[in-house]
Write a protein that holds these residues in place. Sequence first.
Motif, mmCIF file in Angstrom:
data_model
loop_
_atom_site.group_PDB
_atom_site.id
_atom_site.type_symbol
_atom_site.label_atom_id
_atom_site.label_comp_id
_atom_site.label_asym_id
_atom_site.label_seq_id
_atom_site.Cartn_x
_atom_site.Cartn_y
_atom_site.Cartn_z
ATOM 1 N N HIS A 1 36.869 -44.848 -24.514
ATOM 2 C CA HIS A 1 36.191 -43.719 -23.806
ATOM 3 C C HIS A 1 35.895 -42.130 -25.718
ATOM 4 C CE1 HIS A 1 38.941 -44.299 -20.748
ATOM 5 N NE2 HIS A 1 39.324 -45.218 -21.780
ATOM 6 N N GLY B 1 37.950 -53.309 -21.390
ATOM 7 C CA GLY B 1 37.968 -52.397 -20.722
ATOM 8 C C GLY B 1 37.630 -50.930 -20.821
ATOM 9 N N TRP B 2 38.121 -50.294 -20.786
ATOM 10 C CA TRP B 2 37.195 -48.775 -20.856
ATOM 11 C C TRP B 2 37.498 -48.302 -21.887
ATOM 12 C CZ3 TRP B 2 34.762 -46.476 -17.130
ATOM 13 C CH2 TRP B 2 34.943 -46.412 -15.035
ATOM 14 N N HIS C 1 33.107 -42.533 -20.568
ATOM 15 C CA HIS C 1 34.125 -43.992 -20.481
ATOM 16 C C HIS C 1 33.234 -44.799 -20.586
ATOM 17 C CE1 HIS C 1 36.598 -40.083 -20.229
ATOM 18 N NE2 HIS C 1 36.228 -39.588 -19.883
ATOM 19 N N HIS D 1 29.960 -49.859 -15.599
ATOM 20 C CA HIS D 1 30.833 -48.623 -14.714
ATOM 21 C C HIS D 1 30.390 -48.019 -15.793
ATOM 22 C CE1 HIS D 1 31.398 -50.362 -10.890
ATOM 23 N NE2 HIS D 1 31.758 -51.898 -11.020
ATOM 24 N N TRP D 2 30.673 -46.471 -15.447
ATOM 25 C CA TRP D 2 30.780 -45.410 -16.706
ATOM 26 C C TRP D 2 31.537 -44.624 -15.580
ATOM 27 C CZ3 TRP D 2 27.209 -41.135 -15.864
ATOM 28 C CH2 TRP D 2 26.406 -41.655 -14.874
ATOM 29 N N HIS D 3 31.747 -43.440 -16.467
ATOM 30 C CA HIS D 3 32.013 -41.699 -15.710
ATOM 31 C C HIS D 3 32.237 -40.979 -17.153
ATOM 32 C CE1 HIS D 3 33.786 -38.739 -13.055
ATOM 33 N NE2 HIS D 3 34.802 -38.923 -14.210
ATOM 34 N N ARG E 1 33.046 -48.665 -18.732
ATOM 35 C CA ARG E 1 33.724 -50.314 -18.979
ATOM 36 C C ARG E 1 33.381 -51.334 -19.333
ATOM 37 N NH1 ARG E 1 33.923 -54.361 -14.634
ATOM 38 N NH2 ARG E 1 35.706 -55.398 -14.469
ATOM 39 N N ASP E 2 33.977 -51.645 -20.394
ATOM 40 C CA ASP E 2 33.714 -53.479 -20.957
ATOM 41 C C ASP E 2 33.996 -54.187 -20.716
ATOM 42 O OD1 ASP E 2 33.136 -55.123 -23.069
ATOM 43 O OD2 ASP E 2 31.633 -54.266 -24.556
#
Length: 123
Positions: A93, A90-91, A83, A68-70, A85-86
Amino acid sequence: MIKPEWELSEDGKTLRVTLPTQPPIALELDAGGVDQFLVRLGTFRNVMMPEIPNGVPTGIVKSVPDPHWHVEQDAFTGRAGLHIRDTRYGWLHYLIPAPEARHLSALLAGIANRSPLPPTSMN
């Protein structure tokens, strides 16, 4: 060199880390405790020597598939906020300057527009 023992509980909710000291010391951590431990380890690793090399590791690396990424523009710096998500850490940044964001964008677009590589044989 201390070699701790690591044991995940049957329900997957706690981790027991036993240090082979005299007497042995055991830590029991839930997911939040592991997250805090990882953050503290990262903080210390950031200032330890030798530094982590700038070069990308070669060979087979353990990658997280389809994370997941943002992406957003950072309100304070104007940089691209990336951002990711590993599932292990965790996230994560990152603030990426505009020239590097353009370069990354071009590289990703180039890869996305290529035909997939044919499968390779492991024989």
